[in-house]
Design a protein around this motif. Structure first.
Motif, PDB file in Angstrom:
ATOM      1  N   VAL A  92       0.955   4.328   0.633  1.00  0.00           N
ATOM      2  CA  VAL A  92       0.249   5.408   0.383  1.00  0.00           C
ATOM      3  C   VAL A  92      -0.460   5.546  -0.664  1.00  0.00           C
ATOM      4  O   VAL A  92       0.618   5.566  -1.744  1.00  0.00           O
ATOM      5  N   SER A  93      -1.450   6.313  -0.968  1.00  0.00           N
ATOM      6  CA  SER A  93      -1.969   6.622  -2.413  1.00  0.00           C
ATOM      7  C   SER A  93      -3.159   7.551  -2.217  1.00  0.00           C
ATOM      8  O   SER A  93      -3.850   7.698  -1.182  1.00  0.00           O
ATOM      9  N   GLY A  94      -3.477   8.206  -3.456  1.00  0.00           N
ATOM     10  CA  GLY A  94      -4.551   9.030  -3.378  1.00  0.00           C
ATOM     11  C   GLY A  94      -4.701   9.741  -4.714  1.00  0.00           C
ATOM     12  O   GLY A  94      -4.412   9.416  -5.670  1.00  0.00           O
ATOM     13  N   GLU A  95      -5.418  10.657  -4.746  1.00  0.00           N
ATOM     14  CA  GLU A  95      -5.902  11.357  -5.975  1.00  0.00           C
ATOM     15  C   GLU A  95      -6.117  12.897  -5.763  1.00  0.00           C
ATOM     16  O   GLU A  95      -6.326  13.256  -4.637  1.00  0.00           O
ATOM     17  N   ARG A  96      -5.658  13.795  -6.485  1.00  0.00           N
ATOM     18  CA  ARG A  96      -5.535  15.175  -6.310  1.00  0.00           C
ATOM     19  C   ARG A  96      -5.922  15.782  -7.557  1.00  0.00           C
ATOM     20  O   ARG A  96      -5.496  15.356  -8.733  1.00  0.00           O
ATOM     21  N   GLN A 113      -3.437  10.675  -9.933  1.00  0.00           N
ATOM     22  CA  GLN A 113      -3.299   9.458  -9.317  1.00  0.00           C
ATOM     23  C   GLN A 113      -2.048   9.189  -8.840  1.00  0.00           C
ATOM     24  O   GLN A 113      -1.065   9.361  -9.649  1.00  0.00           O
ATOM     25  N   ALA A 154       0.739   7.130  -5.905  1.00  0.00           N
ATOM     26  CA  ALA A 154       0.818   6.071  -5.005  1.00  0.00           C
ATOM     27  C   ALA A 154       2.368   6.037  -4.354  1.00  0.00           C
ATOM     28  O   ALA A 154       3.406   6.466  -5.342  1.00  0.00           O
ATOM     29  N   ASN A 197       1.344  10.723   6.757  1.00  0.00           N
ATOM     30  CA  ASN A 197       0.392  11.366   6.102  1.00  0.00           C
ATOM     31  C   ASN A 197       0.509  12.691   6.303  1.00  0.00           C
ATOM     32  O   ASN A 197      -0.033  13.334   5.187  1.00  0.00           O
ATOM     33  N   GLN A 247       0.525  15.292   2.899  1.00  0.00           N
ATOM     34  CA  GLN A 247      -0.652  16.490   2.887  1.00  0.00           C
ATOM     35  C   GLN A 247       0.296  17.914   2.751  1.00  0.00           C
ATOM     36  O   GLN A 247      -0.359  18.645   1.958  1.00  0.00           O
TER      37      GLN A 247
END
Length: 151
Positions: A3-7, A106, A108, A130, A134
């Protein structure tokens, strides 16, 4: 499972770094924390109850900071054990000044779950992971905003 993302946070990179590197602040971002112990600046242990549908999975989770480049990068190794599951995870984040004001993160994580819970399969576990991600990010945002107001 990866899982990865940006905030983006409405706070300085230094404030976000401070929250991410304060074990007590991080304990407030983890769902289901029942107790949290800091052994030294790079080793922590949490007892958590991870919500899984109708019940919860109790786990002892050991965390170790294995890489740090202040104020923009850190990597953690996390191992958890509970009845019916073993978890291992490596997670990292990189911080940068965002356009205008604020800080971009960023992140991960590579998560492995073994045992009966792990055998449920990625289709069952992915939505749970997920949802937990969140919740952690929302709690992290609250901690960063509290720190920014207190600065």
């Amino acid at each position: 499972m990866n899982v990865s993302g940006e905030r983006t946070f409405q706070a300085s990179r230094e404030t976000v770094w401070q929250v991410l590197n304060d074990p007590e602040s991080m304990a407030k971002t983890m769902p289901g924390v029942e107790s949290f112990d800091v052994h030294d600046p790079t080793h922590w242990t949490a007892n958590v109850k991870i919500p899984l549908g109708l019940g919860g999975l109790k786990m002892k989770v050991d965390m170790e900071k294995i890489e740090e480049h202040a104020p923009d990068h850190a990597k953690l190794k996390i191992k958890g054990k509970g009845v019916g599951a073993m978890m291992s995870m490596e997670t990292s984040f990189d911080l940068a000044e965002a356009d205008g004001n604020g800080c971009s993160m960023q992140w991960a994580a590579e998560v492995r779950i073994a045992g009966p819970v792990g055998s449920m399969g990625q289709r069952v576990i992915q939505p749970i992971v997920n949802q937990q991600v969140q919740q952690v990010l929302a709690a992290l945002d609250r901690e960063v905003q509290n720190a920014a107001r207190g600065a």
